[in-house]
Design a protein around this motif. Structure first.
Motif: not given
Length: 635
Positions: A117-121, A123-128
Motif C-alpha cells: 500500500k505504501e509503495l502504491a501511495e 507512486a500515486e502521490k509523489d512520483i506521478e
C-alpha cells in the motif's frame, strides 16, 4: 522457477534500436545506478543526492533508468526483466521511466518495512505528479524521499508517537468508564475483498493457469517421448486433474459473463478455489518433474536437438508461405486471418530458438549450468511454437476446402428442408409453431450464402455456420412432423458435416491462442475451453445420440469461432496494428515474438517447466516473482 534469461538478445536489439529515430530500448543490464542515455535530466545532482540519501539512511539502493520508449513491451514486464538482467537483489529497487510512452514502473525488493500500500501511495502521490509535469529529476527525488519516509516511519515519527501516547492516556479513562456500560459483543469480521477484486483475481488466475497447462502439456510430451509412459504417469495424472479444475472454472466464468446474478460472489470464490487447487497440484509435481528431465546435465544435448528441429522447420517456411498466399487468394474470413501472420511468427520463434541454443552453449563453457538449462527450455518452447504455426497452416490448407465442400452439402440439405417446410405450410394441415419464420429465414439464408460462395474469395466457415443455424431452426419447427427414427437419421447425416467443421474451428482457435497466448485475455480462453468441452461431448455421443451430438457440435463451432475472434482482437490490441500481432512502435523481433508467444511472459512470469513458475501479479504493489514487487502506470 527464475525467469528466463534473455541477455543474448540485447546486443542485437541495441543495433536495431540505434537505427530507430526514437530510442526505443529493450530490457537491459544496467551498468550504473543512474541511466539516462537521451539526457532527459539536465541537472542530475538533486536526484543523485536524494538517491544517495535514501541508501545512507535506509540501506535501500534505488536504481533509475530513463528511456524514450519501452519498445512496445508492457512497462512492468520491461522493468522486471531489466531488474533480473541487472542482478538486483533484496536491497535494490528500480524505477524505470519511458518518457515518450508516458509510462513508468517500479520493481521493489520484498522489504518488510514498506508495504504494498505504501509503495502504491508513493507512486500515486509523489512520483506521478512530478512525471505529469515533465519533472523527471523531481520524480526521482520524490520517489527516493517517499521510500525513505515509508521505510523509516516518516520524519514526524517522534511527534506522532508523543501524540499517540497523549491520546492513549486520555482514552484509557474513557474506555474504563465505557467498559462498565457496554454489553459484550463479538468483534466485527474483517472486510473481505470486493466483488470487483474477486473478479480481477479470478480472471488473472484463469489466464495464468491456462498458460501453465499449455506449457506443461508440451513439457510432458517431451518427457514422455524420452522416458516413456510409466515414468511420466504421475505427471499426466496431475495435469489431467488440474485441467479438469480449470475447465470447471472456465465454465463458471462463462456463466457469469452470460448471466450475472446476485450469487456471483460465491461463483467467483469457487473459480479462485479451483484455480488455486490446480496450481497446487501442478506445483506439487514440479520439482520431481525437473529432476526427471534434468535439463542442467542435458543442456548440450537439448541445444543440439533444438538446432536440428529449427533447421527442419526453416526448410518448411517457404512452402508454408506459398500455402498462405494460395489460401489468401482463394478464401477469406477468420480462418485465413488467423494464419496470415504465421510465417513472420515462425521466423521470430526460430530466431529466438537459435539465440537460445547459442546462449546455452556459452553458459556451459563458463560452468553456468542453470542458465544453460533455462536457455534450452526457452529454445524448446520456441521451436515447438514454430512447429505449431507451420501445422496450423497445413491444417487450414486441408480444412478450408473441406468446409467449402461441407457448405455445398448443407446447401442441398437446407434447400430440401425449406421445400418440405413450404409444402407443410401450403398443404392445408396443422402448421407447426414457428415453421413459417423458419422457412422464410432458411430461404433468405440460402440466397445470401449462394451469393457469398459465388464470390472470388468466399468464407466457407462462415457459410457453414449460417447454414447450420438455419438448419437448426428448420429442424426444430419440423420436429413435430418427424418420427424419432427420421430425426435420428437426419441428425446423423448433418453430424457427418458439422463435426469435422467444428473440430477444425476448435483446432484453429487453439493454435492461434497457444502461439500468441502472451496477448490473449481470459474471455477467449474461456470460450475455447467451453468449445473443447462441447466438442468432446459431441464426439462421445456421435454413435449413440446423434441428435444431441449435433447440437453439441454446433455449440462447439459457435464458441470456437467466438474464441478465435476474441483472441484476434486481443492480439491486435496488444500489437497496436494489423493482424500480425506485432507490438506497436519499434519492432523487437524475436524478443517481441517470445513475449507474444508466452515464452517470455509479459507480466513478469516465465512459463517453462511443469506447472509454470513464479506468479503473475496485478495492479500497484503486486508480486512480480523472485521476491520482488512492482507497480506503475501511465502519466
Amino acid at each position: 522457477m527464475p525467469r528466463r534469461a534473455v541477455s543474448f538478445l540485447i546486443a542485437l536489439l541495441a543495433v536495431l534500436l540505434a537505427a530507430s529515430p526514437a530510442r526505443a530500448e529493450a530490457p537491459q543490464r544496467l551498468d550504473n545506478q543512474f541511466t539516462d542515455a537521451s539526457g532527459w535530466i539536465d541537472n542530475r545532482a538533486p536526484a543523485e543526492n536524494a538517491v544517495q540519501d535514501l541508501q545512507d539512511k535506509t540501506g535501500i539502493q534505488l536504481w533509475v533508468v530513463l528511456v524514450d520508449s519501452f519498445d512496445g513491451t508492457p512497462a512492468q514486464s520491461w522493468t522486471d526483466e531489466t531488474a533480473r538482467l541487472s542482478d538486483l537483489g533484496d536491497r535494490d529497487a528500480l524505477l524505470a521511466i519511458a518518457v515518450e510512452d508516458r509510462s513508468y514502473a517500479y520493481s521493489f525488493p520484498d522489504d518488510a518495512r514498506i508495504s504494498d500500500k505504501e509503495l502504491a501511495e508513493v507512486a500515486e502521490k509523489d512520483i506521478e505528479p512530478a512525471l505529469r509535469k515533465g519533472d523527471w529529476s523531481g520524480a526521482v527525488v520524490a520517489a527516493a524521499e517517499g521510500y525513505q519516509d515509508a521505510a523509516s516511519g516518516g520524519s514526524g515519527l517522534i511527534w506522532a508517537v508523543l501524540i499517540v501516547l497523549l491520546v492513549v492516556v486520555a482514552g484509557l479513562a474513557w474506555v474504563f468508564l465505557r467498559r462498565r456500560r457496554r454489553a459484550a459483543a463479538p468483534a466485527p469480521a474483517p472486510a473481505g475483498p470486493t466483488e470487483a477484486e474477486l473478479s480481477s483475481r479470478a480472471n488473472a488466475l484463469l489466464v495464468e493457469l491456462d498458460d501453465d497447462l499449455r506449457a506443461s502439456e508440451r513439457e510432458l510430451e517431451l518427457a514422455t517421448a524420452q522416458y516413456g509412459e510409466p515414468a511420466t504417469a504421475q505427471f499426466r495424472s496431475a495435469l489431467d486433474e488440474a485441467r479438469r479444475n480449470v475447465g470447471e472454472a472456465f465454465q463458471l466464468r462463462m456463466t457469469l459473463d452470460e448471466k450475472p446474478t446476485p450469487g456471483d460472489r460465491s461463483k467467483l470464490t469457487r473459480i479462485i478455489e479451483l484455480c488455486e487447487a490446480a496450481d497446487k497440484r501442478l506445483d506439487d509435481e514440479s520439482d520431481a518433474f525437473d529432476r526427471l528431465r534434468d535439463l542442467e546435465s542435458r543442456a548440450a544435448e537439448v541445444a543440439d536437438e533444438v538446432d536440428r528441429r529449427r533447421a527442419r522447420i526453416e526448410a518448411a517456411v517457404p512452402g508454408a508461405e506459398a500455402t498462405v498466399r494460395d489460401l489468401q487468394a482463394r478464401f477469406s474470413g477468420g480462418a485465413v486471418t488467423a494464419i496470415t501472420g504465421n510465417a513472420d511468427q515462425i521466423r521470430e520463434r526460430l530466431a529466438f530458438a537459435a539465440d537460445s541454443a547459442r546462449q546455452a552453449r556459452e553458459a556451459l563453457t563458463q560452468g553456468r549450468n542453470p542458465e544453460a538449462a533455462l536457455a534450452v527450455r526457452g529454445g524448446e518452447q520456441a521451436v515447438d511454437q514454430a512447429d505449431h504455426l507451420v501445422r496450423a497452416i497445413e491444417r487450414a490448407a486441408t480444412e478450408l476446402p473441406a468446409a467449402r465442400s461441407a457448405a455445398d452439402g448443407l446447401l442441398a440439405e437446407v434447400t430440401a428442408e425449406t421445400a418440405a417446410g413450404r409444402a407443410a405450410l401450403t398443404g392445408g394441415g396443422e402448421v407447426p409453431p414457428g415453421l413459417a419464420a423458419a422457412v422464410t429465414g432458411g430461404e433468405q439464408v440460402l440466397a445470401e450464402v449462394r451469393a457469398a460462395l459465388a464470390a472470388d474469395r468466399p468464407d466457407p466457415v462462415a457459410a457453414v455456420a449460417r447454414l447450420q443455424s438455419a438448419d437448426a431452426a428448420l429442424d426444430a419447427a419440423l420436429a413435430a412432423a418427424r418420427d424419432a427414427a427420421e430425426r435420428s437419421a437426419h441428425a446423423r447425416s448433418m453430424l457427418a458435416q458439422a463435426l469435422p467443421v467444428a473440430r477444425a474451428e476448435v483446432f484453429a482457435a487453439n493454435d492461434f491462442i497457444t502461439t500468441r497466448r502472451g496477448a490473449v485475455d481470459y474471455s477467449a480462453r474461456a470460450a475455447l475451453s467451453e468449445a473443447q468441452r462441447h466438442l468432446s461431448r459431441a464426439e462421445s455421443l456421435a454413435a449413440s445420440d446423434p441428435v444431441t451430438a449435433l447440437s453439441e457440435a454446433q455449440q462447439a463451432h459457435q464458441l470456437a469461432s467466438q474464441a478465435g475472434q476474441s483472441a484476434r482482437v486481443d492480439v491486435q490490441s496488444w500489437g497496436g496494428a494489423g493482424p500480425y500481432g506485432r507490438p506497436g512502435g519499434f519492432d523487437a523481433g524475436a524478443f517481441a515474438g517470445a513475449v507474444l508467444g508466452g515464452i517470455l511472459a509479459g507480466g513478469g512470469r516465465s512459463p517453462g517447466g511443469f506447472g509454470g513458475s513464479s506468479r503473475r501479479g496485478g495492479g500497484g504493489g503486486h508480486s512480480t516473482g523472485g521476491g520482488r514487487r512492482g507497480g506503475g502506470g501511465r502519466f
